[in-house]
Design an enzyme around this catalytic site. Sequence first.
Site, PDB file in Angstrom:
ATOM      1  NE  ARG A   1      -3.779  -0.070   0.469  1.00 48.44           N
ATOM      2  CZ  ARG A   1      -4.971  -0.034  -0.144  1.00 48.44           C
ATOM      3  NH1 ARG A   1      -5.443  -1.101  -0.762  1.00 48.44           N
ATOM      4  NH2 ARG A   1      -5.675   1.060  -0.161  1.00 48.44           N
ATOM      5  CB  VAL A   2       1.345   4.064  -2.080  1.00 48.69           C
ATOM      6  CG1 VAL A   2       2.365   3.175  -2.759  1.00 48.69           C
ATOM      7  CG2 VAL A   2       0.073   4.153  -2.908  1.00 48.69           C
ATOM      8  CG  ASP A   3      -3.765   3.631   0.939  1.00 51.93           C
ATOM      9  OD1 ASP A   3      -3.075   2.702   1.424  1.00 51.93           O
ATOM     10  OD2 ASP A   3      -4.895   3.428   0.457  1.00 51.93           O
ATOM     11  CG  ASP A   4      -2.050   7.469   5.744  1.00 54.87           C
ATOM     12  OD1 ASP A   4      -0.831   7.237   5.631  1.00 54.87           O
ATOM     13  OD2 ASP A   4      -2.544   8.604   5.696  1.00 54.87           O
TER      14      ASP A   4
END
Length: 704
Positions: free
Chosen positions: A572-575
Amino acid sequence: FCNRLRHVESMSLQPSGAGRISHLNAVILGEPLESEENDLVFPSQEFSSQALVSSPEQYRNMYEKSIEDPAGFWSEIASQFYWKEKWNPEVYTENIDVRKGTVKFEWFKGGRTNISYNALDRNIEAGNGGKVAIYWEGNDLGDDGRLTYAELLEKVCQLANYLKHVGVRKGDAVIIYLPMLTELPIAMLACARIGAVHSVVFAGFSSESLSQRIIDCKPKAVITCNAVRRGSKPIHLKEIVDSALRESVKNGVTVDLCLTFENKSAMRREDTKWQDGRDVWWQDVVPLFPTKCDVEWVDAEDPLFLLYTSGSTGKPKGVLHTTGGYMVYTATTFKYAFDYKPSDVYWCTADCGWITGHSYVTYGPLLNSATIVVFEGFILLIQCEQFIQAPNYPDAGRCWNIVDKYKVTIFYTAPTLVRSLMREGDAYVTRYQRKSLRVLGSVGEPINPSAWRWFYNVVGDSRCPISDTWWQTETGGFMITPLPGAWPQKPGSATFPFFGVQPVIVDEKGNEIEGECSGYLCIKNSWPGAFRTLYGDHERYETTYFKPFAGYYFTGDGCSRDKDGYIWLTGRVDDVINVSGHRIGTAEVESALVSHPQCAEAAVVGVDHEIKGQGIYAFVTLVEGVPYSEELRKSLISVVRNQIGAFAAPDKIHWAPGLPKTRSGKIMRRILRKIASRQLNELGDTSTLADPSVVEQLISLGDC
Ligand code: WTA
C-alpha cells in the site's frame, strides 16, 4: 502490454531451469538481485497441455478480445448463466473519468437474474444435485459434515422463506455475524435468493465495530450464533451482538430480529443471554419452513452485498457490489485462475467475513458447481494470541491432514499462513501425502519469494503452479493473476492482468509510465466485478478512488513492472496497513487509541513483520502529567481490541512525549516509519520540523 507478452511467449515453455532470465531489475521486498529467486518457474508440459489456457498465445488472443470488444467477450460468458430476462442491448456503460461527470459503471443492466439460483438451482438442473457442495471441517478432529448441492439448496430455501416470513424484502440489509459454520454461506445465499443485501461482519470484530456497521446500514435482521469455541474457551458472539445492538439503539437504529444459531459444541442455549421478542433460535424456526423458495429476480445492477473495509480515514467504507457483473466476474476468474475442473476439490482458507470468503469461498466456486471445503478455524487470525492457532491445532500439520482427508486439489491461502507454517519445519508437511494437490493460490499481500519457494517446493512438491492473485475488496475478483498453465512464473510476481483488465502504472503526476518502471497502480477501464459505490457516500467513492489520478481507478497500491512485463506488487502507498492479509486503516487504530482517557495523540505506522507481513506500530503521546507504564501500555492495547478487534492490536506501543510535526502541525509519518523500522540513518531532512529535537527523544525512548 501485448507487445511485452509477445516477448514472454517467445520463451516457449521449457522444463524448469531452462529459459532463465538473469538480473531482473524489479525484485520486490528487498531480495538480492543475484539470488535464485529470480528464476522462472515453468508449469509442466502435462499441466499445460490439460489447462484451460495452455499457452501465452492463447491468453493473448483472449486478452486482446476482452480489451478490444469487452461487450462481446463478457456477454458470451454471461450467456452461460441463467437470466430470467436478457440485459439491455448495451452490455455495459462506464464513466471512469471524474472530469467528465459522475463515475458510474453498469454491466448487464436490464438483465434479470439471481446469483443464488445460478449457484444452486442451475447446477442441480445440470445434474449436480448429488455432488458435494460443502465439506465442513470443525476445529476438533472428527467434527465434520457435508452438504450436497440439493441439500444446500433446501437449507438456503428454508432460511430464505423464514426471512421473507418475518418481513425481510428485496433491498433490505441483513447483517451476518457468524464464524465459519455452513450457516454462514447458507445465510449469504438465502439473502441473495430473496434480493436482500447481506453485509457479513467478520466475527473477530468487536461490538463497537459491529454497531458502527449496524448504524450505517440499518439492517432488518442480524444473524449470529450464541458462541464459538476456541480450544476450551467459548467466545460469546451473541453477547457481542447484544452490546452492539444496545449501542445502535442509542444511535437511533433498532433491529427487530436477532436470529441466533445454537452452536451446541460451544454453548448450551440455557446459558445464552436472551431478549424475548427480539431474539429467535434458528433451530426453532428455520427447519419449519418449506424447502422450496421461489427466487426474487433482480436487476443485474441491484445490490448484492455490502462489505465494510478500512480506508485512510477512521470510518470504514461500505463497499457495494451489485449482482450480474459480480456473478459473471467471480465465476470466470475462479475458473481460469485456478484452472478449475469439475473433479476438483477446492479449499480456500479465508473467512467469509472478508472479500476472499465472498468471492472465492462462496460465490465463485459454487457458481462453477465446485466442491468446497469450509474449515471452521479463524485461519487468517493465526497471530492473534487470544485465538487458538487454528491451523496449528492439534499441530502444525492440520492443513495437510485436511488436504489428504478431502483430497483437496486446489489450495488457496495467504502468505502469512505459509510463513507461519514454514517456520514450523518441513516435517509437518511431508508426513502427509498431498498427492491430490494440483494448484496452489496466494492472496492478501505480496508473497515474498522465499515463502513462495517453500510453498511451491515443499507443499506442492515442485509440481503445483501457484496463482498469486492480486485484487481487492473493491475489485470483486482477481485483477492480476497467473493463469497456471499459460506462462512461467516468477516467485513473488502476480504476473499479468486477467481478461478485461487494463492496469497502468502512473507517476506522481498521474502520467502513465511505460516499460520497466515503478509507480502507482491504476486501472484504466471498468470491469464487471467492480464495486459501484461506497454505501451512502458516492462522493467519497469518487474522492478516494477516482480523483487521485483523474481518468483512472486508483488502487492504493504501489507496483513495478520488470523488463518482461511481469507485475510485482509492492504494498500500500496510502495510510492502510496490511496485517496478515487484513487491511487496517492507521486512522482507525489512532482514533481508538485517542479514545483512551490518558492518550492525547497517536500516530500509527506499519513495520515489516516476519510472519504477519506488516505489524502495527503506534506512537502515543500521553495527557500532560500521566507517566508511561506497563499497565498503561496494556490498557492502550486493550482499547484497540475492544474498539476494532483483536487482529488490530498494536504490536508495539512507543511512548512519544512529542511527535515530529511540520510547522503547520502535520505529523511526518515518513520519519516515524524510519524510527519504527530502526532505519535511523535514513531519517532524511528533519530541519523542516517545528521541533527537530523530538526525533532524538523518540529514538532514545524506542525501547520503552
Ligand atoms: C493487498 C484482499 C500483493 C493489496 C483480496 C491490496 C496483495 C489489498 C495481493 C486488498 C497480492 C491483495 N499481492 N498484494 N496477491 N492481494 N493484496 O481489500 O495491498 O482485503 O490493495 O482484499 O491487499 O485487500 P482486501
